[in-house]
Design an enzyme around this catalytic site. Structure first.
Site, short mmCIF file in Angstrom:
data_model
loop_
_atom_site.label_atom_id
_atom_site.label_comp_id
_atom_site.label_asym_id
_atom_site.label_seq_id
_atom_site.Cartn_x
_atom_site.Cartn_y
_atom_site.Cartn_z
N ASP A 292 -10.08 -3.97 -5.22
CA ASP A 292 -9.30 -2.85 -4.48
C ASP A 292 -9.35 -1.65 -5.38
OD1 ASP A 292 -7.27 -1.36 -3.14
OD2 ASP A 292 -5.62 -2.85 -3.71
N HIS B 128 -8.24 -5.15 -0.60
CA HIS B 128 -6.86 -4.28 -0.35
C HIS B 128 -6.58 -4.74 1.22
CE1 HIS B 128 -4.08 -1.09 -0.55
NE2 HIS B 128 -4.27 -0.79 0.89
N SER C 134 0.79 -1.19 -0.08
CA SER C 134 -0.03 0.28 0.24
C SER C 134 0.92 1.31 0.12
CB SER C 134 -0.82 -0.06 1.43
OG SER C 134 -2.06 0.98 1.06
#
Length: 410
Positions: A350, A380, A192
């Site tokens: 995501d 995610h 991320s």
């Protein structure tokens, strides 16, 4: 008794109503995800309310709550030795496989940056701690998890500077020798926001002639790589899919770039990339043009959102939007040609899916070897759910494949 029974039923209905979300049938363990998201969503909303009341920063309450997920003490296991260290003035945790430093053979190594929107998270947060323990053991490696500073105490480019300085210090003969690390087998990785930092550091490291030792590979897990288009197909498709909602991403970006949270609607409407925003934006947008960079199968029937008129002061308020250190997808092709081979994990459900896929396309166009590991049932943050009470099937598979790629390529 009847009142208690009725109250219990009503409370149960209200709880079920809050927890239930209509999710795609292809997503992994949907009911389990609903429960996890209900906790996460409630925590986020309470934090935003506290901020609106002037009690804390936008993610202050979230940070406080997540601190309870930190490991209580740094403890080694029978197979992995864990120690605290500092590299270039930046704190880190070092996970060494039991044989590290005890044999003549040198070890492979992974320099890891945790996620959390540059705002929350920690090397001691249990999912990251266990993740690094597992990597060190299964790769027989030295994993260095960097504890970079977080917003609001630090803003861009502080987080980037922390991980770059730490990486630069780690890639020295002195440090590599101390931990018996093979200088030809060091990877940079992150998930991320950590994937964002890993990509940015990989670019800068590849260009910096003062650093003779380079990363062999980069492994980016559902990375966030640009803030110019909040309406890519994956942003449109997954705007309200757990765990990372579209509006949350804009909020994280504003925290990172030291912007006012009131700018969230402007970012989500792409007002910062309107047609009247100037030549610099036009040049940058060409590097994030998903109609050309995204495989057709992922474009589906979505249309680009390009407003005719925007806020001319947005770029003045958020100059970091066009900084390649914040948005690695904006790098020039000549820069991309110099970076190491890449592994990029993406998840169908995501909002950041297309960031990773577009970066993969740009790297391939620059003739960089790229492995895209896409999960049709992924969401995610799924890598963080590989074990424990909230274990997901996609979490186990994604972690296993990620480590397998590192084992085969590092």
């Amino acid at each position: 008794m009847r009142s208690i029974l009725i109250g219990t039923v009503l409370l149960s209905i209200a709880t079920a109503y809050y927890i239930y979300l209509p999710l795609p049938s292809t997503i992994s363990d949907p009911w389990k995800l609903m429960f996890v998201d209900a906790l996460n969503r409630g925590m986020m909303k309470l934090s935003f309310v506290a901020h609106d009341l002037g009690l804390t920063s936008p993610f202050g309450l979230v940070k406080y709550c997540l601190a309870w997920a930190d490991v209580k003490s740094i403890e080694s296991s029978a197979t992995v030795r864990v120690t605290e260290a500092s590299f270039g003035g930046v704190e880190a945790l070092v996970f060494e496989s039991a044989a590290a430093g005890q044999e003549q053979s040198l070890k492979r190594s992974v320099v890891y940056f945790h996620g959390g929107g540059w705002t929350v998270g920690s090397t001691k947060m249990e999912p990251y701690y266990l993740h690094c323990m597992t990597m060190a053991e299964e790769l027989d490696a030295v994993v260095i998890s960097v504890e970079y500073r977080l917003a609001p105490d630090a803003r861009f480019p502080d987080q980037y500077n922390d991980v770059f300085q730490a990486s630069k210090h780690i890639l020295t003969p002195e440090v590599l020798g101390r931990y018996s690390i093979d200088p030809k087998r060091v990877a940079v990785s992150g998930d991320s926001a950590g994937g964002n930092l890993a990509a940015a550091v990989a670019q800068q490291m590849a260009l910096d002639s003062s650093i003779p030792i380079k990363f062999k590979v980069q492994a980016l897990v559902y990375p966030v790589l640009q803030a110019l288009d909040f309406n890519t197909p994956s942003y449109q498709q997954n705007a309200h899919i757990p765990i990372l909602y579209r509006s949350f991403v804009a909020r994280f970006w504003l925290e990172y770039l030291n912007g006012d949270q009131k700018l969230v609607p402007a970012l989500l409407a792409n007002n910062h990339t309107a047609l009247d925003q100037g030549q610099d934006i036009a040049v940058a947008k060409a590097k994030t043009d998903w109609t050309k960079l995204l495989p057709v199968a992922f474009q589906k029937n979505y249309k680009p959102m390009v407003p005719l008129h925007g806020d001319p002061k947005l770029l003045e308020k958020l100059p970091g939007l066009l900084d390649v250190r914040a948005s690695p997808l904006l790098a020039e092709t000549e820069v991309l040609k110099a970076v190491p081979p890449a592994y990029i994990m993406t998840c169908e459900h995501d909002v950041l899916r297309d960031d990773g896929l577009m970066y993969a396309t740009r790297l391939k166009e620059a003739r960089v070897n790229v492995t895209v590991d896409h999960y049709e049932d992924g969401f995610h943050g799924c890598l963080g759910f590989a074990s424990g009470p909230f274990e997901f099937s996609v979490g186990r598979r994604s972690l296993g494949n990620y480590i397998r790629w590192l084992k085969e390529n590092l």
